[in-house]
Write a protein that holds these residues in place. Sequence first.
Motif, PDB file in Angstrom:
ATOM      1  N   MET A 146      28.736  95.054 -40.402  1.00 56.85           N
ATOM      2  CA  MET A 146      30.132  94.795 -40.109  1.00 56.85           C
ATOM      3  C   MET A 146      30.778  94.056 -41.290  1.00 56.85           C
ATOM      4  N   LEU A 179      33.638  91.254 -42.294  1.00 59.38           N
ATOM      5  CA  LEU A 179      34.523  90.210 -41.782  1.00 59.38           C
ATOM      6  C   LEU A 179      35.948  90.511 -42.218  1.00 59.38           C
ATOM      7  N   PRO A 189      39.334  94.651 -39.073  1.00 57.60           N
ATOM      8  CA  PRO A 189      39.329  94.925 -37.637  1.00 57.60           C
ATOM      9  C   PRO A 189      38.732  96.296 -37.281  1.00 57.60           C
ATOM     10  N   GLN A 228      34.376  95.917 -36.990  1.00 49.24           N
ATOM     11  CA  GLN A 228      33.806  94.818 -36.239  1.00 49.24           C
ATOM     12  C   GLN A 228      32.513  95.282 -35.543  1.00 49.24           C
ATOM     13  N   TRP A 234      32.803  91.972 -31.332  1.00 49.01           N
ATOM     14  CA  TRP A 234      32.713  90.634 -31.995  1.00 49.01           C
ATOM     15  C   TRP A 234      33.258  90.773 -33.424  1.00 49.01           C
ATOM     16  N   ASP A 235      34.152  89.812 -33.738  1.00 53.20           N
ATOM     17  CA  ASP A 235      34.795  89.856 -35.063  1.00 53.20           C
ATOM     18  C   ASP A 235      34.066  89.008 -36.095  1.00 53.20           C
TER      19      ASP A 235
END
Length: 902
Positions: A814, A816, A819, A822, A863-864
């Motif tokens: 993923m 950071l 969007p 994520q 989860w971001d």
Amino acid sequence: MSVFNKYFLKVFFLFFVCFWASQRAVQANELTLPLTGEYFNQPELIGPDNLCIIFGSAMAEFSGAGNPVTDVYTWSITHPNGSEHFARSGGATFQNISVAFSELGVYAVNLSVRRGNDIIFTGSKNLSVIQGPTITIKPDYLLCGDTPTTVTAVDPNTPNLSQYTFEWTNSAGDIVGNQNELVVSVEGYYYVTLYLTNQSGGRECTVNGGTFVGQPQDFRLSVSDDSVCMGGNVTVSLDTPLEGEWEIQKVGVPNWSYILPGFGLDIDTEDDLDGPGQYRVIFRSQSPQFPNCVSQRDIYFTVTERPDFAVSTPTPSTDCITPNGSFSFTAISALDELRIPELALVATNLSAGEIRNFSGLYPGIYTVETRVGGCVRNEVVIVPNSNPPADLEFTVSLIGESCSPAARIMGMVRVTFLNGPFTGSFRIVDNVGTEIATGNISNQSVWELPIPAGDFALEFVAPNGCKNPAPTLLTIPPANNVSFSVPDVLRICGPTPFTPATTENLSFTLTDPNGVESTRNAGDSFQMSIPGTYTLTGRSLDNPASGCTASRTFTVVNMDAPAFEPILESEDCFGNRVYRAELFGADVDDVSIRWYDENFNIVGRGETWFPVAYANFYLDVQPRGSVACDFNPKPFTVRAPVFEVPVTLTAGFICPGQAATVTLETDFDEVERIEWIYIDPNNNQVFLTQFENERAIAADLEGTYEVAVFNRAGCEIGRNMLLVLESQDDARPEVLPAYSICTESGYGEIVRPGTFVSYEWYRDGDLVSTDAEYNLRSAGNYTLIVTNADGCSFEAEFSTFEDCTFQFVATNAMELRNPNKQFEVYVNDAVEQAEIWIHNRNGQLVHYCQGQNVQSRVVFCPWDGTVNGKFVPLGSYTATFVIKSNRFGLEKKFVQKLVILD
């Protein structure tokens, strides 16, 4: 009531009821059914007013007339106690009905007839069911000797007997009696009809009966000539070699008779009878089977007058060359013809008292022949020679017949010529002119000739033609043979005892066809078994002997015992049956037939026979004209008829796309034919011929289904009907095309198709359950059959698929602050719950997520990369997944790496 007395009444009464009712119906139709107009084929209630019960029940026939194609008949009969006795309704089948009645009283008969939607006729009448007379007539009566037998039609104690009219007739139809009792002395069939007369003069409660009156034994007499001239011979023969006695009676002459034993009679009308007239010959025989009843038959013949005349004492001729002999002839009775062959005389039509004189006669024997019609009378007239030549003078001595040990010896005529040897010829004639002997004599002084007993005339003729007769008839006294009788032909059926008939004290020697001899005394029997020609010799045992030894020949013929079987020839709808003696091609005239009850009383004699009761019987057939074969009757049983059998129909509803099955239950052993009828809601009837004799049929149309069953005689013995409706239940099984299962955990969905009466679950063709719902556990193709309360069955199919493999997709890298990249998790539809833990390298938990009721292929637990609002350090992390399925009862754990980038 005796079972024998029931038979004939039943037969004739029931036949009469049917005939009478049909005639009433015909007459009524003729009166009420005009050929044109609106009243054509109008209904009418037709039936009897009175019905007699004879055997505990009786049948009455009713008709509704009308048009059986369009009309619907509704019948009801009310019992005297007010209850329903009979009720039926329908189309053509019920135009005519037969109803049984077993209780006395007045019944109300009602009929309504509908044509289309309109009631076009209603009617009612009363039927009086009364007790009929008790029949006592038996099917067979024995006639014993000259003793008449009395035949009684009904019980003399029958109430109101005097109100009945009786008519007795013989087989020729002649009326022979009008009382309850008939005295019978002549063998044959006799019939009786008795009835009551109603106020209008008609017959009611008619009863018919019949019987046979006859001898126990079958035999026939025959006579060689039923009309014979006085002086002729008559032979009376018996067609069956029975032991018995003969009696000859002269009709109209009291106390003139004589009795003889034998197997037949040879009668000399001149010596044995009492002049012209009618004679009766009677033969009597006693059967061991009927020791108290003599079988007797007779036959008649007539002896007619012969010509009557007188001849005067002849006048001798003077000598051989002077023709001056003479005699006169007087016709005492009228004569058709007179002949004297020696004079070449023929005279016709002589009247009584007419005299003819004959003169100018040479010496010799003259024959006078006369005729009236077919009768003749001859006589010898001797014209003596008063002066015969010396060589023709003779004396005569006579020697009578005598007996030898072996036979009778003829008599002898011995002539002594007085003047030396004679050469010439001779002629001997009997007393009626029949030539006995002729011949030549050569140079003999004493001449002898054997001659049988009797009267005769003798003459000698010289070579020049001169005749010298003995002046009067000469007589040889007889020596009688012993007397006994045998049949000319003895027909036997297997080894048979045979006793010659005689009244004398004799010894008999029998020589069989093989030459083997056997001896018996009078009264003892010989055993006969070999066919062929026999010689029987009888010798007197008296001292002195009562007659000469005599022999007779006769022929023995072996006959096979007749092949026969009792068979049921026919039966009707009232229980009447006709049995027949199956003779397998034999001529019925060549056999004697007897039907016996179980006590061996005769109950029938003909080829066909009506049973007299429901019981055990026997049939015996013997060859006619033969010594009886061994008594070996064939047994059979007459069982009570079945007039009605229970008839039950069952059926479900007519289901969508499915016909109902109408099932018949009855006593199929008694049923020969089954007839089905469909009646639609409008009362139209259709005979379902395609279903004839079927025990269950398919009904695809709503309406009434009727069945009628018939016995082997074609008689209806049961009927019922059933209304068949279409099912109105619209419930159907509710199932999906496919259901998921999990073989690993044994999980399967539960199928609930709805509420029905029964269930059948099949997997790949095998029945696996009959429960109302089914928990699927195994993979396969399923068929469900459900049946509702109307009996309708419906079918549904579905299949299963495996659905317990956990599948998930989780982010393994993923970014950071991006969007679109994520951390995300996706699972398949087998997953119901999921928990996720993300740890850093130091084992610290940085993210936790729990999902309930997880949706297949829908993102959950995103989860971001932040913890408490701050991004976690870049690097490698560990993601732990725990996935659960309560449905399948499974839980699995997965671990993977997660890389976090900037």
